[in-house]
Design an enzyme around this catalytic site. Structure first.
Site, PDB file in Angstrom:
ATOM      1  N   ILE A 143     -12.480  -6.328 -15.849  1.00 54.77           N
ATOM      2  CA  ILE A 143     -12.568  -7.493 -16.730  1.00 54.77           C
ATOM      3  C   ILE A 143     -13.703  -8.417 -16.301  1.00 54.77           C
ATOM      4  O   ILE A 143     -14.460  -8.915 -17.130  1.00 54.77           O
ATOM      5  CB  ILE A 143     -11.219  -8.234 -16.776  1.00 54.77           C
ATOM      6  CG1 ILE A 143     -10.210  -7.374 -17.538  1.00 54.77           C
ATOM      7  CG2 ILE A 143     -11.354  -9.606 -17.431  1.00 54.77           C
ATOM      8  CD1 ILE A 143      -8.791  -7.904 -17.533  1.00 54.77           C
ATOM      9  N   ALA A 144     -13.883  -8.613 -14.992  1.00 54.51           N
ATOM     10  CA  ALA A 144     -14.951  -9.507 -14.518  1.00 54.51           C
ATOM     11  C   ALA A 144     -16.315  -8.953 -14.923  1.00 54.51           C
ATOM     12  O   ALA A 144     -17.151  -9.692 -15.462  1.00 54.51           O
ATOM     13  CB  ALA A 144     -14.868  -9.677 -12.996  1.00 54.51           C
TER      14      ALA A 144
ATOM     15  N   GLU B 245     -20.525   1.508 -12.553  1.00 47.91           N
ATOM     16  CA  GLU B 245     -19.077   1.680 -12.384  1.00 47.91           C
ATOM     17  C   GLU B 245     -18.825   2.994 -11.647  1.00 47.91           C
ATOM     18  O   GLU B 245     -19.343   4.032 -12.012  1.00 47.91           O
ATOM     19  CB  GLU B 245     -18.384   1.657 -13.752  1.00 47.91           C
ATOM     20  CG  GLU B 245     -16.948   2.159 -13.777  1.00 47.91           C
ATOM     21  CD  GLU B 245     -15.983   1.428 -12.838  1.00 47.91           C
ATOM     22  OE1 GLU B 245     -15.980   0.190 -12.806  1.00 47.91           O
ATOM     23  OE2 GLU B 245     -15.240   2.131 -12.123  1.00 47.91           O
TER      24      GLU B 245
ATOM     25  N   GLY C  60      -1.724 -11.651 -19.127  1.00 45.47           N
ATOM     26  CA  GLY C  60      -1.643 -12.857 -19.951  1.00 45.47           C
ATOM     27  C   GLY C  60      -2.764 -13.816 -19.588  1.00 45.47           C
ATOM     28  O   GLY C  60      -3.275 -13.792 -18.475  1.00 45.47           O
TER      29      GLY C  60
ATOM     30  N   ARG D 246      -3.908  -4.502 -20.881  1.00 46.56           N
ATOM     31  CA  ARG D 246      -5.223  -4.534 -20.229  1.00 46.56           C
ATOM     32  C   ARG D 246      -6.153  -3.492 -20.812  1.00 46.56           C
ATOM     33  O   ARG D 246      -7.331  -3.738 -21.054  1.00 46.56           O
ATOM     34  CB  ARG D 246      -5.076  -4.176 -18.754  1.00 46.56           C
ATOM     35  CG  ARG D 246      -4.457  -5.233 -17.933  1.00 46.56           C
ATOM     36  CD  ARG D 246      -3.898  -4.572 -16.681  1.00 46.56           C
ATOM     37  NE  ARG D 246      -3.257  -5.572 -15.884  1.00 46.56           N
ATOM     38  CZ  ARG D 246      -3.872  -6.227 -14.910  1.00 46.56           C
ATOM     39  NH1 ARG D 246      -5.094  -5.952 -14.590  1.00 46.56           N
ATOM     40  NH2 ARG D 246      -3.234  -7.155 -14.243  1.00 46.56           N
TER      41      ARG D 246
ATOM     42  N   ARG E  94       9.061  -3.243 -11.765  1.00 41.25           N
ATOM     43  CA  ARG E  94       8.637  -3.518 -13.137  1.00 41.25           C
ATOM     44  C   ARG E  94       9.313  -2.555 -14.094  1.00 41.25           C
ATOM     45  O   ARG E  94       9.415  -1.363 -13.824  1.00 41.25           O
ATOM     46  CB  ARG E  94       7.126  -3.360 -13.261  1.00 41.25           C
ATOM     47  CG  ARG E  94       6.365  -4.327 -12.375  1.00 41.25           C
ATOM     48  CD  ARG E  94       4.937  -3.876 -12.180  1.00 41.25           C
ATOM     49  NE  ARG E  94       4.242  -3.875 -13.454  1.00 41.25           N
ATOM     50  CZ  ARG E  94       3.566  -4.907 -13.920  1.00 41.25           C
ATOM     51  NH1 ARG E  94       3.477  -6.017 -13.215  1.00 41.25           N
ATOM     52  NH2 ARG E  94       2.961  -4.853 -15.077  1.00 41.25           N
TER      53      ARG E  94
ATOM     54  N   ASP F  13     -11.910 -10.525  -8.612  1.00 42.53           N
ATOM     55  CA  ASP F  13     -11.093 -10.206  -7.443  1.00 42.53           C
ATOM     56  C   ASP F  13     -11.923  -9.885  -6.203  1.00 42.53           C
ATOM     57  O   ASP F  13     -11.441 -10.030  -5.079  1.00 42.53           O
ATOM     58  CB  ASP F  13     -10.170  -9.013  -7.740  1.00 42.53           C
ATOM     59  CG  ASP F  13      -8.918  -9.426  -8.500  1.00 42.53           C
ATOM     60  OD1 ASP F  13      -8.878 -10.565  -8.996  1.00 42.53           O
ATOM     61  OD2 ASP F  13      -7.978  -8.612  -8.584  1.00 42.53           O
TER      62      ASP F  13
ATOM     63  N   ALA G 158      -7.382 -13.033 -13.612  1.00 44.32           N
ATOM     64  CA  ALA G 158      -8.444 -12.565 -14.493  1.00 44.32           C
ATOM     65  C   ALA G 158      -9.091 -13.743 -15.218  1.00 44.32           C
ATOM     66  O   ALA G 158     -10.299 -13.747 -15.467  1.00 44.32           O
ATOM     67  CB  ALA G 158      -7.899 -11.554 -15.496  1.00 44.32           C
TER      68      ALA G 158
HETATM   69  C1  LIG Z   1       0.848  -7.365 -10.992  1.00 42.91           C
HETATM   70  C2  LIG Z   1      -0.348  -8.178 -11.423  1.00 42.91           C
HETATM   71  C3  LIG Z   1      -0.251  -8.974 -12.545  1.00 42.91           C
HETATM   72  C4  LIG Z   1      -1.337  -9.752 -12.944  1.00 42.91           C
HETATM   73  N1  LIG Z   1      -1.201 -10.539 -14.041  1.00 42.91           N
HETATM   74  C5  LIG Z   1      -2.234 -11.299 -14.432  1.00 42.91           C
HETATM   75  C6  LIG Z   1      -2.122 -12.137 -15.596  1.00 42.91           C
HETATM   76  O1  LIG Z   1      -1.106 -12.163 -16.282  1.00 42.91           O
HETATM   77  N2  LIG Z   1      -3.191 -12.915 -15.921  1.00 42.91           N
HETATM   78  C7  LIG Z   1      -4.356 -12.911 -15.199  1.00 42.91           C
HETATM   79  O2  LIG Z   1      -5.302 -13.658 -15.538  1.00 42.91           O
HETATM   80  N3  LIG Z   1      -4.494 -12.115 -14.104  1.00 42.91           N
HETATM   81  C8  LIG Z   1      -3.472 -11.320 -13.713  1.00 42.91           C
HETATM   82  N4  LIG Z   1      -3.611 -10.519 -12.609  1.00 42.91           N
HETATM   83  C9  LIG Z   1      -4.896 -10.504 -11.905  1.00 42.91           C
HETATM   84  C10 LIG Z   1      -5.913  -9.622 -12.618  1.00 42.91           C
HETATM   85  O3  LIG Z   1      -5.360  -8.349 -12.844  1.00 42.91           O
HETATM   86  C11 LIG Z   1      -7.187  -9.476 -11.796  1.00 42.91           C
HETATM   87  O4  LIG Z   1      -7.609 -10.737 -11.342  1.00 42.91           O
HETATM   88  C12 LIG Z   1      -8.336  -8.868 -12.616  1.00 42.91           C
HETATM   89  O5  LIG Z   1      -7.923  -7.683 -13.263  1.00 42.91           O
HETATM   90  C13 LIG Z   1      -9.520  -8.572 -11.708  1.00 42.91           C
HETATM   91  O6  LIG Z   1     -10.574  -8.000 -12.452  1.00 42.91           O
HETATM   92  P1  LIG Z   1     -11.882  -7.556 -11.716  1.00 42.91           P
HETATM   93  O7  LIG Z   1     -12.807  -7.098 -12.788  1.00 42.91           O
HETATM   94  O8  LIG Z   1     -12.342  -8.609 -10.779  1.00 42.91           O
HETATM   95  O9  LIG Z   1     -11.473  -6.314 -10.778  1.00 42.91           O
HETATM   96  P2  LIG Z   1     -10.954  -4.848 -11.167  1.00 42.91           P
HETATM   97  O10 LIG Z   1     -10.206  -4.850 -12.420  1.00 42.91           O
HETATM   98  O11 LIG Z   1     -10.306  -4.325  -9.946  1.00 42.91           O
HETATM   99  O12 LIG Z   1     -12.292  -4.019 -11.451  1.00 42.91           O
HETATM  100  C14 LIG Z   1     -13.137  -3.586 -10.411  1.00 42.91           C
HETATM  101  C15 LIG Z   1     -13.979  -2.415 -10.916  1.00 42.91           C
HETATM  102  O13 LIG Z   1     -14.983  -2.108  -9.946  1.00 42.91           O
HETATM  103  C16 LIG Z   1     -15.059  -0.714  -9.756  1.00 42.91           C
HETATM  104  N5  LIG Z   1     -15.572  -0.495  -8.401  1.00 42.91           N
HETATM  105  C17 LIG Z   1     -14.933  -0.715  -7.229  1.00 42.91           C
HETATM  106  N6  LIG Z   1     -15.729  -0.445  -6.191  1.00 42.91           N
HETATM  107  C18 LIG Z   1     -16.912  -0.027  -6.704  1.00 42.91           C
HETATM  108  C19 LIG Z   1     -18.145   0.401  -6.117  1.00 42.91           C
HETATM  109  N7  LIG Z   1     -18.321   0.449  -4.787  1.00 42.91           N
HETATM  110  N8  LIG Z   1     -19.163   0.762  -6.947  1.00 42.91           N
HETATM  111  C20 LIG Z   1     -19.010   0.715  -8.310  1.00 42.91           C
HETATM  112  N9  LIG Z   1     -17.861   0.303  -8.906  1.00 42.91           N
HETATM  113  C21 LIG Z   1     -16.829  -0.058  -8.110  1.00 42.91           C
HETATM  114  C22 LIG Z   1     -13.637  -0.242  -9.969  1.00 42.91           C
HETATM  115  O14 LIG Z   1     -13.609   1.137 -10.310  1.00 42.91           O
HETATM  116  C23 LIG Z   1     -13.168  -1.145 -11.108  1.00 42.91           C
HETATM  117  O15 LIG Z   1     -13.450  -0.614 -12.373  1.00 42.91           O
HETATM  118  C24 LIG Z   1      -2.536  -9.729 -12.195  1.00 42.91           C
HETATM  119  C25 LIG Z   1      -2.640  -8.903 -11.075  1.00 42.91           C
HETATM  120  C26 LIG Z   1      -1.563  -8.134 -10.683  1.00 42.91           C
HETATM  121  C27 LIG Z   1      -1.698  -7.268  -9.465  1.00 42.91           C
END
Ligand SMILES: Cc1cc2nc3c(=O)[nH]c(=O)nc-3n(C[C@H](O)[C@H](O)[C@H](O)COP(=O)(O)OP(=O)(O)OC[C@H]3O[C@@H](n4cnc5c(N)ncnc54)[C@H](O)[C@@H]3O)c2cc1C
Ligand SMILES: *[C@@H]1O[C@H](CO)[C@@H](O)[C@H](O)[C@H]1NC(C)=O
Ligand SMILES: *[C@@H]1O[C@H](CO)[C@@H](O)[C@H](O)[C@H]1NC(C)=O
Length: 452
Positions: free
Chosen positions: A29-30, A49, A62, A127, A212, A328, A341
């Site tokens: 998502i980021a 990716e 959410g 998601r 869950r 994250d 997120a």
């Molecule tokens: C149980 C649970 C419930 C949640 N509920 C909510 C909610 O209701 N609302 C909310 O806002 N947030 C929620 N969150 C938090 C949210 O899920 C995360 O903050 C968000 O998904 C993080 O997104 P991201 O893009 O930073 O990381 P990620 O989704 O982890 O994406 C990282 C990406 O980087 C890629 N990657 C990793 N390493 C490398 C590399 N070396 N080279 C290339 N690519 C790489 C991975 O394959 C992945 O696709 C929840 C989290 C959990 C655990």
């Protein structure tokens, strides 16, 4: 110029030699929301990716008001995509209730706190569906799959040269700026803080996990009634917490039941594992009969989801030179506030704005050295604007997890104290002024450029 990673033609960047080369590591998502924000500001980034395709899990997510506002600022297409896939329904209130005591003689709900979620509520979606919808607006060729980042060679860039990215398959690419959106087990985080820093290593198990499961509404409704099935409820109690809300347009009741776990999480690379209902039943023995009946209605085979975060070793910084972290990778928070997120989208709004300012600087487009200087200042501004709030989310998420399970000795199960703690924390997240954050970013960056 441009990316040379795998011999694909990179006509988009070579035909626009003055445009910034932004490398986004990670397509979660980021990463994807940031890419959209950059595209809508005339910058064509490249997402690297590691996976062979986009692979967001099917679980729900959410977004609170601040997150929806940040989506609109980052790129209205993000907000529109979210609106197309929202499925949650239920009322616009969030109730925190005492899940331990039996109700009094009048049968009154032991309400601890209730908050109005605002007009936009706390809408949820799948998601995977949200990411699919977002990706539709990302032009093909912007994303390079199967690219696992290994290293970034950051010549400090004083001569204006680009950074070299190395992938585990031996290929390379170049970029003016690298944004690590690579999630909780981030490689870019290690590069930013240095291998010797504890924050570089894996995030930590918070010694809590969640069972869950879903209950069909026709089963839940007769047992719980309308109020408890329509409105988001959190049942707080001793060493446990059960969250329920309707999903799938009200056809299912989603149950997320957190417990405290003194042991280590046994699975090395996985945050989820199969679980048995009988374990959940045991964990919620100390709760009242309503909560126990919720657990009883769950199917026998459940999933459990470990809560990991970056609380134990907060990052000293989100940036190093021309490399920054977002989402994250920078700040993984426990999920009790449901805001992780959303925080990534807030990060993206600031980053996209600042990078577009650098991209628009005419002199920098002619002079690579000036470009490097501006990029470093832009990232310093990003760090100054985002570090404190995002770190605080990590902190409050851990803390509120203890409060919800009555483990904070200053608060215990005292309803008034619990309510007060919930209230200020949620307000600080939900009512954050995104416009003001953007204005502060502009002002901070402007000041940094004074005298240049
Ligand atoms: C149980 C649970 C419930 C949640 N509920 C909510 C909610 O209701 N609302 C909310 O806002 N947030 C929620 N969150 C938090 C949210 O899920 C995360 O903050 C968000 O998904 C993080 O997104 P991201 O893009 O930073 O990381 P990620 O989704 O982890 O994406 C990282 C990406 O980087 C890629 N990657 C990793 N390493 C490398 C590399 N070396 N080279 C290339 N690519 C790489 C991975 O394959 C992945 O696709 C929840 C989290 C959990 C655990
Ligand atoms: C259990 O707690 C909830 C939340 O406070 C309350 O609504 C419910 O009525 C209680 N159950 C019983 C059987 O008293
Ligand atoms: C959800 O609620 C909104 C109003 O809050 C309504 O417009 C929409 O149709 C509802 N969606 C579903 C799937 O029930």
């Amino acid at each position: 110029m441009g990316s040379i990673d795998n011999g694909n033609s990179s006509s988009s960047s070579s035909s626009r030699p003055s445009s910034l080369d932004v490398a986004i590591i990670g397509g979660g998502i980021a990463g994807v929301t940031l890419a959209l924000g950059l595209l809508s500001r005339g910058i064509i980034p490249t997402i690297y990716e590691r996976g062979r395709s986009f692979a967001e899990i099917g679980a729900g997510i959410g977004f609170t008001q601040n997150a929806e506002w940040a989506m609109k600022v980052l790129d209205p297409r993000i907000h529109a995509a979210f609106k197309r896939v929202t499925v949650q329904n239920g009322t616009d209130w969030f109730n925190w209730v005492d899940g331990e005591k039996e109700a009094d003689e009048d049968g009154r709900v032991a309400m601890i706190h209730s908050m109005y979620l605002g007009e936009r509520g706390f809408e949820g979606c799948s998601r995977a569906e949200f990411l699919d919808e977002l990706v539709k607006s990302v032009p093909q060729g912007t994303v390079k799959f199967s690219k696992n980042l290994a290293a970034v060679v950051d010549s400090d860039g004083d001569d204006g040269s680009k950074m070299e990215l190395e992938f585990t398959d031996g290929t390379k690419a170049f970029a003016d700026v690298v944004i690590g959106c690579d999630g909780i087990r981030s490689r870019v985080r290690q590069i930013v803080v240095g291998d010797a820093n504890k924050a570089a290593h894996h995030p930590h198990y918070s010694h809590k996990y969640a069972f869950r499961g879903l209950i069909p509404m026709e089963t839940a409704l007769p047992v719980l009634g309308k109020e408890k099935t329509e409105t988001r409820h959190m049942y707080l109690g001793p060493d446990g917490l059960a969250l329920t809300f309707p999903v799938a347009g009200g056809k299912l009741l989603n149950v997320v039941a957190f417990v405290t776990d003194p042991k280590q999480w046994p699975y090395v690379e996985k945050f989820t594992a199969p679980a048995k209902k009988s374990d959940a039943v045991r964990a919620f023995e100390g709760f009242n009969s309503t909560v126990r009946s919720i657990i009883d209605m769950l199917p026998d085979e459940l999933n459990k989801w470990a809560v990991f975060d970056t609380y134990d070793h907060p990052l000293p910084t989100f940036i190093k030179g021309r490399i920054a972290l977002s989402g994250d990778a920078a700040h993984a928070a426990a999920p009790y506030h449901g805001a992780g997120a959303g925080m990534a989208v807030e990060d993206g709004a600031v980053l996209a704005h600042l990078l577009s300012e650098v991209n628009a600087d005419h002199d920098a487009s002619q002079d690579p050295r000036r470009r490097v200087v501006l990029l470093k200042k832009a990232l310093e501004t990003y760090n100054a604007i985002r570090l404190e709030r995002a770190q605080w989310l990590v902190q409050t998420s851990r803390e509120v997890g203890h409060i919800y399970q009555w483990q904070d000795p200053r608060v215990g199960s005292d309803h008034a104290k619990v309510a007060e703690e919930i209230d200020w924390r949620c307000r600080k997240i939900w009512h954050y002024d995104i416009e003001n954050m953007m204005a502060e970013s502009k002002e901070h960056f402007r000041k940094q450029l004074e005298g240049m």
